[in-house]
Design a protein around this motif. Sequence first.
Motif, short mmCIF file in Angstrom:
data_model
loop_
_atom_site.label_atom_id
_atom_site.label_comp_id
_atom_site.label_asym_id
_atom_site.label_seq_id
_atom_site.Cartn_x
_atom_site.Cartn_y
_atom_site.Cartn_z
N GLY A 1 -63.36 14.71 -45.84
CA GLY A 1 -63.69 13.62 -46.74
C GLY A 1 -62.65 12.53 -46.72
O GLY A 1 -61.46 12.78 -46.51
N ILE B 1 -62.29 12.57 -41.62
CA ILE B 1 -63.20 12.21 -42.71
C ILE B 1 -64.42 13.13 -42.72
O ILE B 1 -64.85 13.60 -43.78
CB ILE B 1 -63.60 10.73 -42.61
CG1 ILE B 1 -62.38 9.84 -42.90
CG2 ILE B 1 -64.75 10.40 -43.55
CD1 ILE B 1 -62.61 8.38 -42.63
N ASP B 2 -64.99 13.40 -41.55
CA ASP B 2 -66.15 14.28 -41.47
C ASP B 2 -65.84 15.67 -42.00
O ASP B 2 -66.66 16.31 -42.67
CB ASP B 2 -66.64 14.40 -40.02
CG ASP B 2 -67.37 13.16 -39.54
OD1 ASP B 2 -67.71 12.30 -40.39
OD2 ASP B 2 -67.61 13.04 -38.32
N LEU B 3 -64.64 16.15 -41.69
CA LEU B 3 -64.26 17.51 -42.06
C LEU B 3 -63.78 17.64 -43.49
O LEU B 3 -64.09 18.63 -44.18
CB LEU B 3 -63.18 18.03 -41.11
CG LEU B 3 -63.62 18.31 -39.67
CD1 LEU B 3 -62.41 18.42 -38.76
CD2 LEU B 3 -64.46 19.60 -39.62
N GLU C 1 -62.19 9.55 -37.76
CA GLU C 1 -63.57 9.93 -38.05
C GLU C 1 -63.71 11.44 -38.23
O GLU C 1 -64.41 11.91 -39.14
CB GLU C 1 -64.48 9.46 -36.92
CG GLU C 1 -65.95 9.78 -37.12
CD GLU C 1 -66.81 9.32 -35.96
OE1 GLU C 1 -68.04 9.32 -36.12
OE2 GLU C 1 -66.26 8.96 -34.89
N GLU C 2 -63.03 12.22 -37.38
CA GLU C 2 -63.09 13.68 -37.51
C GLU C 2 -62.49 14.16 -38.82
O GLU C 2 -63.06 15.04 -39.50
CB GLU C 2 -62.34 14.32 -36.33
CG GLU C 2 -63.07 14.20 -35.01
CD GLU C 2 -62.19 14.51 -33.81
OE1 GLU C 2 -62.75 14.72 -32.73
OE2 GLU C 2 -60.94 14.54 -33.96
N TYR D 1 -63.70 17.52 -32.82
CA TYR D 1 -64.81 18.13 -33.54
C TYR D 1 -66.15 17.66 -32.98
O TYR D 1 -66.47 16.48 -33.02
CB TYR D 1 -64.70 17.79 -35.02
CG TYR D 1 -65.81 18.33 -35.87
CD1 TYR D 1 -66.15 19.67 -35.86
CD2 TYR D 1 -66.52 17.47 -36.73
CE1 TYR D 1 -67.16 20.16 -36.66
CE2 TYR D 1 -67.53 17.95 -37.54
CZ TYR D 1 -67.85 19.30 -37.49
OH TYR D 1 -68.87 19.78 -38.29
N ARG D 2 -66.93 18.60 -32.45
CA ARG D 2 -68.27 18.35 -31.93
C ARG D 2 -69.23 19.25 -32.71
O ARG D 2 -69.33 20.45 -32.43
CB ARG D 2 -68.36 18.67 -30.44
CG ARG D 2 -67.41 17.86 -29.57
CD ARG D 2 -67.94 16.45 -29.34
NE ARG D 2 -67.02 15.67 -28.52
CZ ARG D 2 -66.08 14.88 -28.99
NH1 ARG D 2 -65.92 14.76 -30.30
NH2 ARG D 2 -65.29 14.19 -28.21
N PRO D 3 -69.97 18.72 -33.70
CA PRO D 3 -70.82 19.57 -34.53
C PRO D 3 -71.79 20.45 -33.73
O PRO D 3 -72.05 21.59 -34.12
CB PRO D 3 -71.58 18.56 -35.39
CG PRO D 3 -70.63 17.41 -35.52
CD PRO D 3 -69.95 17.32 -34.18
N THR E 1 -71.70 24.43 -39.03
CA THR E 1 -70.68 23.40 -39.28
C THR E 1 -69.99 23.60 -40.63
O THR E 1 -68.90 23.08 -40.84
CB THR E 1 -71.29 22.00 -39.22
OG1 THR E 1 -72.40 21.92 -40.13
CG2 THR E 1 -71.77 21.67 -37.81
#
Length: 321
Positions: free
Chosen positions: A206, A202-204, A199-200, A169-171, A177
């Motif tokens: 939660g 969690i970013d996507l 990390e991806e 995932y690269r915003p 996004t």
Amino acid sequence: MKVLCLGEVLIDMLSQGVADTNGELPTMKPFQPYAGGAPANVAVAVAKLGGESAMVSKVGNDTFGEFLRNMLTYYKVNTDHVWGTDLGNTALAFVNLDDKGERSFDFYIDNAAHKHITENDLSTIPCNDNTVLHLCSGSVSGPELLPSTTYILKKAQRNDMMVCLDINYRPAFWDDTGNAPERIDDMAKQVSIIKASREELIDLYGAQHADTKVQQWLENGVKVVLITDGGEPVHYVTSSFTGSLASPKADVKDTTAAGDSFIGGFLHFVTTKVSNTNEFNDWVSDFENVTEATEFAIRCGAYTVTQYGAFDALPTRANLV
């Protein structure tokens, strides 16, 4: 088995050294061009390890596009389906490295050549059960990419083709996004292998829902999910077992292609053990098989972070001895 990689092949402009701060005139770090792009890195990773790989992409009819095709050919990646186009330029990614080798990106991808891959282009791609299709979430990052990606996923499914998704995932790649969680989730339900970083996830989705999302993917038919976490242990999850393996300590210089090296190593290992999708489905149900493949993939990634660049940083078998 052969690995077929779909998506962007681009120029990584990698920062070098430090900016000159002695004079009054502001300066920037110099940038060196390297061949890269996550799907292309995986194609090269497989080829350098001795496997058979092919790239499916478009590049501009420009100097960078010619360089990229020459580099893929040099590393013995099949480029029969790397087309040139006048509709867009070859994509660029400026990669700035901090003192720990961690990356930050600035992408120049508006109207990039790889965004002009069409369903008609992909109709020429052979899909069968002894080929793995590998792609990243960048293939659904904009509306212009959705028709061709939807087409190839349906074609792969019809032909019992194994599919691997690296979420990667690269915003900055995305038109919005806010679309990313749902689009990636839709892709994930159609594949056999998923690789993502903690990390991806969690970013996507939660921190509270990341593990639940992984379980949902497994319930939808995904065979194995590989979860990296920087220098922390790598986790691998199937519907019947989980495991983790520590990452070795490394002299980190550049993490640009580490994840691509990891999943390229995993796919190469798999393709040396099975010859079609049915065999993979049996193979992946064994804890020892997945553990061995993950350990090999970790070694690939650990080597890559000790090198600069992307294609050049990916290991050969001899580098892993």
